[in-house]
Design a protein around this motif. Structure first.
Motif, short mmCIF file in Angstrom:
data_model
loop_
_atom_site.label_atom_id
_atom_site.label_comp_id
_atom_site.label_asym_id
_atom_site.label_seq_id
_atom_site.Cartn_x
_atom_site.Cartn_y
_atom_site.Cartn_z
N LYS A 78 21.79 -24.23 -46.98
CA LYS A 78 20.75 -23.31 -47.49
C LYS A 78 19.35 -23.87 -47.21
O LYS A 78 18.41 -23.13 -46.95
N GLN A 79 19.23 -25.20 -47.22
CA GLN A 79 17.89 -25.78 -47.00
C GLN A 79 17.53 -25.83 -45.53
O GLN A 79 16.38 -25.68 -45.14
N VAL A 80 18.56 -26.03 -44.68
CA VAL A 80 18.27 -26.26 -43.24
C VAL A 80 18.02 -24.96 -42.50
O VAL A 80 17.09 -24.84 -41.71
N HIS A 81 18.87 -23.94 -42.77
CA HIS A 81 18.73 -22.68 -42.03
C HIS A 81 17.38 -22.02 -42.31
O HIS A 81 16.99 -21.86 -43.46
N LEU A 82 16.67 -21.70 -41.22
CA LEU A 82 15.38 -20.97 -41.33
C LEU A 82 14.33 -21.75 -42.10
O LEU A 82 13.41 -21.17 -42.68
N CYS A 83 14.44 -23.09 -42.11
CA CYS A 83 13.44 -23.88 -42.84
C CYS A 83 12.10 -23.80 -42.11
O CYS A 83 12.03 -23.43 -40.93
N LYS A 84 11.05 -24.16 -42.79
CA LYS A 84 9.67 -24.04 -42.27
C LYS A 84 9.50 -24.78 -40.95
O LYS A 84 8.94 -24.25 -39.99
N GLU A 85 10.07 -25.98 -40.90
CA GLU A 85 9.93 -26.79 -39.68
C GLU A 85 10.59 -26.07 -38.50
O GLU A 85 10.05 -26.02 -37.40
N HIS A 86 11.74 -25.45 -38.74
CA HIS A 86 12.44 -24.76 -37.66
C HIS A 86 11.69 -23.51 -37.22
O HIS A 86 11.61 -23.21 -36.04
N LEU A 87 11.15 -22.77 -38.17
CA LEU A 87 10.40 -21.56 -37.81
C LEU A 87 9.16 -21.93 -36.99
O LEU A 87 8.80 -21.22 -36.04
N GLU A 88 8.59 -23.09 -37.28
CA GLU A 88 7.42 -23.54 -36.51
C GLU A 88 7.83 -23.84 -35.07
O GLU A 88 7.15 -23.46 -34.12
N ILE A 89 8.99 -24.47 -34.91
CA ILE A 89 9.48 -24.75 -33.54
C ILE A 89 9.71 -23.44 -32.79
O ILE A 89 9.30 -23.27 -31.65
N ALA A 90 10.34 -22.47 -33.47
CA ALA A 90 10.64 -21.18 -32.83
C ALA A 90 9.37 -20.45 -32.45
O ALA A 90 9.28 -19.82 -31.40
N ARG A 91 8.35 -20.57 -33.29
CA ARG A 91 7.08 -19.87 -33.01
C ARG A 91 6.37 -20.51 -31.82
O ARG A 91 5.88 -19.82 -30.92
N ARG A 92 6.37 -21.82 -31.78
CA ARG A 92 5.74 -22.55 -30.67
C ARG A 92 6.48 -22.23 -29.37
O ARG A 92 5.88 -21.97 -28.33
N ALA A 93 7.83 -22.20 -29.46
CA ALA A 93 8.63 -21.89 -28.26
C ALA A 93 8.36 -20.47 -27.78
O ALA A 93 8.26 -20.21 -26.58
N ALA A 94 8.20 -19.54 -28.74
CA ALA A 94 7.92 -18.15 -28.36
C ALA A 94 6.61 -18.07 -27.57
O ALA A 94 6.55 -17.50 -26.49
N ALA A 95 5.58 -18.72 -28.09
CA ALA A 95 4.27 -18.65 -27.42
C ALA A 95 4.32 -19.31 -26.05
O ALA A 95 3.76 -18.81 -25.08
N ARG A 96 5.02 -20.43 -25.95
CA ARG A 96 5.07 -21.18 -24.69
C ARG A 96 5.93 -20.48 -23.64
O ARG A 96 5.84 -20.81 -22.44
N SER A 97 6.81 -19.57 -24.06
CA SER A 97 7.72 -18.91 -23.10
C SER A 97 7.11 -17.64 -22.51
O SER A 97 7.67 -17.05 -21.60
N ILE A 98 5.99 -17.22 -23.05
CA ILE A 98 5.35 -15.98 -22.59
C ILE A 98 4.67 -16.22 -21.25
O ILE A 98 4.06 -17.27 -21.03
N VAL A 99 4.81 -15.25 -20.35
CA VAL A 99 4.14 -15.35 -19.04
C VAL A 99 3.11 -14.22 -18.94
O VAL A 99 3.45 -13.04 -19.02
N LEU A 100 1.86 -14.60 -18.76
CA LEU A 100 0.77 -13.62 -18.60
C LEU A 100 0.73 -13.21 -17.13
O LEU A 100 0.46 -14.03 -16.26
N LEU A 101 1.05 -11.94 -16.87
CA LEU A 101 1.16 -11.49 -15.47
C LEU A 101 -0.13 -10.86 -14.97
O LEU A 101 -0.43 -10.90 -13.78
N LYS A 102 -0.87 -10.23 -15.86
CA LYS A 102 -2.11 -9.55 -15.43
C LYS A 102 -3.09 -9.58 -16.60
O LYS A 102 -2.69 -9.47 -17.75
N ASN A 103 -4.39 -9.75 -16.27
CA ASN A 103 -5.41 -9.77 -17.33
C ASN A 103 -6.74 -9.31 -16.74
O ASN A 103 -7.68 -10.08 -16.59
N GLU A 104 -6.75 -8.02 -16.38
CA GLU A 104 -7.90 -7.42 -15.68
C GLU A 104 -9.15 -7.53 -16.55
O GLU A 104 -9.11 -7.17 -17.75
N GLY A 105 -10.22 -8.10 -15.98
CA GLY A 105 -11.48 -8.15 -16.73
C GLY A 105 -11.42 -8.98 -17.99
O GLY A 105 -12.22 -8.80 -18.91
N GLY A 106 -10.42 -9.87 -18.05
CA GLY A 106 -10.36 -10.75 -19.22
C GLY A 106 -10.21 -9.99 -20.53
O GLY A 106 -10.80 -10.35 -21.55
#
Ligand code: GLC
Length: 720
Positions: free
Chosen positions: A350-378
């Motif tokens: 109960k303590q380990v599943h979905l703990c704060k530390e794990h959600l932080e890892i998942a959030r960081r991984a989500a952001a790092r896995s995103i690929v920006l393909l186009k960004n016209e005019g910034g």
């Protein structure tokens, strides 16, 4: 137990027990549900209760309390009280689901990959799982194949490094530790080469292609100490992998020295009959045993035919004994004879599943896995003072975990909730009805764009588009990779309404987005990013994270171009300059993909200069070249850059790819900071399979360094 005790246990086992140890059945065969259906699956599998008492392992059962109970009951029935092994498909996290493996590969961040896998191990071990059927190390080049989502992409080196990091994350230094699990790499081998991208289809690749491209990541898993290998459903050289001695005896065990356990894929022994390789179950069992498949998953030919094969002298008992020895040794490595419950702990769970530390890892991984393909005019990062609308089936969908996810999406961070958490005021939302899976006959043909009038006052519209997560993964091949009719109409209509459009693409595969690219000012490839998807995406859209993802798999112009990949051969008539007759090109499409391997934009800009190559002479470690390049962040925004090193062997005894990734390194650059990045090019990096052996051949090489496979500085050198 000592190895001597293991050998003594083996010697004391009956043939039935041994064959049971070599059989894996689903949990419902163990009577965990109320009734073990003797008339249904068990009867169909010709299984008797006494057979069940001898089974060696099960799969995809979860829950500390349940697995502790299952283990106690099984050991009480098992003649020598040998514990069960609990295996599972934890592919990208158990409860704290992180991005699909194809997305993780786009992070090019092996440290993050290892950290996420270690998290998955903690959450799996505490729930009673001992081993995961991961990493999937299949090289892929065809996005029609639904399982590209589970893969590390089209490149052998990136695939090898992500695979290695995943195995290390799961197993750590000691897989018997209470928070570690064993790793089973799969699907050995070459499953990603399924013809026409149709799952379970024939794989027909040359031995050279198999060894030069497809085997690299599996070998990395073996070198990283993976405990188990899984056979693939396909044939190699017209022989099913599950009965293929070249793959499992010659390459895996003799050449690579793999001494772990080999398990078949689900029903793959039985499927050798359908393949037309085995006449019946007896032959299927014989071929699998001779090839060295130690555990038969979810078919019972070992149990039902094994005794006869031994008694008739068609199989030597030594084959059975070597298989059972490997299984017992793995259980011993996991410490199951001392503690059959390993890390299972209902309270700690109960303590380990979905703990704060794990959600932080998942959030960081989500952001790092995103690929920006186009960004016209910034247009990105978002200007929150603008009037911002949301549209599309993924605007507020909680169904973005991706395939093979066992978590409920109750805790899911959606695109809408992520933006809200960032203080983005959503003026209006339209056409936000989630997609339904194609298998439910979902054909999105009605035109609902009238709803878009709700967004009339918006300056910017963020459009969550893509494919349903059930339309990717196993048995989810597609011939059309475009967005659905409504989604394409929506993007075009928003463009015609004069809106600034940011498309956020949720998919398990590269989609055919060329038709909608002109309607979008910015395009973010968001894959299926797991339980923190919405937060990770909002972190990037709002500029808290400067996107650093790079494509692990090419995005085609159109499905008609597939397979399209960066490390292709030059051919005798390469296209140079504009397309013209009698060279290798199409009449109706460029040769290049829409976006190539290694591509990805950032909010920063990077400039590469001063590529220097020094030839070292007689270096002990086999280094032949020292390469350096200067990389400068010419923007005002700090960022992370993945510096990529490619080589091209200009002429060799077999034709070689026009370029091959041979190293990459990630550097963080402050605004206007310039750093010199150094690489060593070794003999091993320049070696290749010449259809007989791995060799190095002197000659001319092009050394290339840059930001993407199509943005490179290049120098030619001669190595003697
Ligand atoms: C499936 C998949 C394999 C998975 C196994 C157990 O058919 O091919 O990847 O690990 O069965 O679920």
């Amino acid at each position: 137990m000592t190895d001597k005790q293991i050998h003594e246990l083996l010697a004391s086992m009956s043939l039935e027990e041994k064959l049971g140890e070599m059989t894996q059945m689903a949990p419902n065969f163990f009577g965990t549900e109320d009734s073990v259906d003797l008339t249904g699956p068990m009867k169909a599998m010709n299984l008797r209760p006494e057979d069940v008492s001898c089974l060696g392992s099960t799969l995809n059962a979860f829950g500390a309390e349940k697995l502790i109970q299952m283990q106690k009951e099984h050991m009480a029935r098992q003649p020598h009280h040998i514990p069960l092994m609990f295996m599972a498909d934890v592919i990208h996290g158990l409860k704290t689901v992180y991005p699909i493996p194809l997305a993780m590969a786009c992070s090019f961040d092996t440290g993050l990959m290892e950290e996420a896998a270690a998290m998955a191990a903690r959450e799996s071990a505490v729930t009673g799982v001992h081993l995961t059927f991961s990493p999937m190390a299949d090289l892929v080049r065809d996005p029609r194949w639904g399982r590209v989502m589970e893969s590390p992409g089209e490149d052998p080196l990136l695939g090898a490094r992500m695979t290695q990091a995943t195995v290390k994350g799961y197993q750590g230094e000691e897989m018997s530790a209470p928070d570690r699990i064993a790793s089973c790499f799969k699907h050995f081998g070459g499953y990603g080469g399924s013809e026409a991208g149709r799952d379970y289809n024939t794989v027909d690749i040359s031995d050279g292609t198999l060894r030069e491209f497809y085997l690299t990541a599996y070998k990395a898993a073996v070198d990283a100490g993976a405990a188990m290998a899984m056979t693939s459903f396909n044939t190699i050289d017209r022989i099913p992998a599950t009965g293929n001695k070249k793959m499992f005896r010659k390459i895996l065990r003799e050449e690579w020295g793999f001494d772990g356990v080999a398990i078949t894929d689900f029903g793959a022994v039985h499927e050798m009959i359908a393949h037309g390789y085995a006449a019946d179950g007896t032959e299927a069992a014989k071929y699998a045993l001779e090839a060295g498949a130690d555990i038969e998953m979810m078919s019972t030919h070992y149990l039902n035919e094994g005794r006869k094969l031994v008694q008739q002298g068609k199989i030597d008992i030594s084959l059975i004994d070597e298989a059972v020895l490997r299984i017992l040794q793995l259980k011993n490595k996991l410490g199951l004879f001392e503690n059959p419950f390993k890390g299972a702990d209902p309270e700690k769970e109960k303590q380990v599943h979905l703990c704060k530390e794990h959600l932080e890892i998942a959030r960081r991984a989500a952001a790092r896995s995103i690929v920006l393909l186009k960004n016209e005019g910034g247009l990105l990062p978002l200007d929150k003072s603008q009037k911002i609308g949301l549209a599309g089936p993924f605007a507020n969908s909680a169904d973005v975990l991706g395939g093979w996810a066992f978590a409920e999406s109750a805790e899911q961070a959606t695109l809408y909730s992520g933006l809200k958490q960032h203080g983005v005021q959503i003026t209006a939302m339209a056409m936000a009805e989630p997609l339904r899976p194609m298998q439910q006959g979902f054909m999105d043909v009605s035109d609902q764009t009238a709803e878009l009038e709700r967004l009339a006052d918006c300056d910017i519209v963020i459009a969550g588009v893509g494919e349903h997560p059930d339309d990717t993964g196993e048995s989810a091949s597609k011939t059309v990779l475009r967005l659905s009719h409504n989604q394409e109409k929506m993007l075009e209509r928003l463009h015609d309404m004069g809106k600034k459009v940011i498309a956020v693409i949720f998919s398990g595969r590269p989609m055919e987005i060329r038709p909608v690219l002109p309607f979008c000012d910015a395009v973010v490839q968001a894959w299926f990013l797991g339980i923190e998807a919405g937060n990770g995406i909002a972190d990037v859209l709002c500029g808290d994270v400067n996107p650093s993802g790079r494509l692990a798999m090419s995005i085609p112009q159109t499905v008609g171009q597939v397979p399209v990949y960066y490390n292709h051969m030059n051919t005798g008539r390469p296209l140079i300059g504009e397309p013209h007759r009698y060279v290798s090109c199409y009449l109706d499409c460029p040769n290049e993909p829409l976006f190539p391997f290694g591509y990805g934009l950032s909010y920063s800009d990077y400039r590469y200069t001063d590529l220097c190559i020094d030839k070292t002479v007689g270096a002990e470690d086999g280094t032949l070249l020292n390469v350096s390049v200067d990389v400068e962040n010419t923007s005002d925004i700090a960022g992370r850059e993945t510096v990529q090193l490619y080589i091209h062997d200009v002429a060799a005894s077999v034709v070689r790819p026009v370029k091959e990734l041979k190293d990459f390194v990630q550097i963080d650059l402050q605004p206007h900071q310039r750093r010199t990045v150094c690489f060593q090019v070794t003999r091993a990096m320049l070696s290749f399979w010449n259809n007989e052996a791995r060799v190095f051949e002197p000659g001319d090489f092009e050394i290339m360094v840059g930001h993407s496979s199509d943005e490179l500085l290049c120098e030619r050198v001669t190595i003697s």
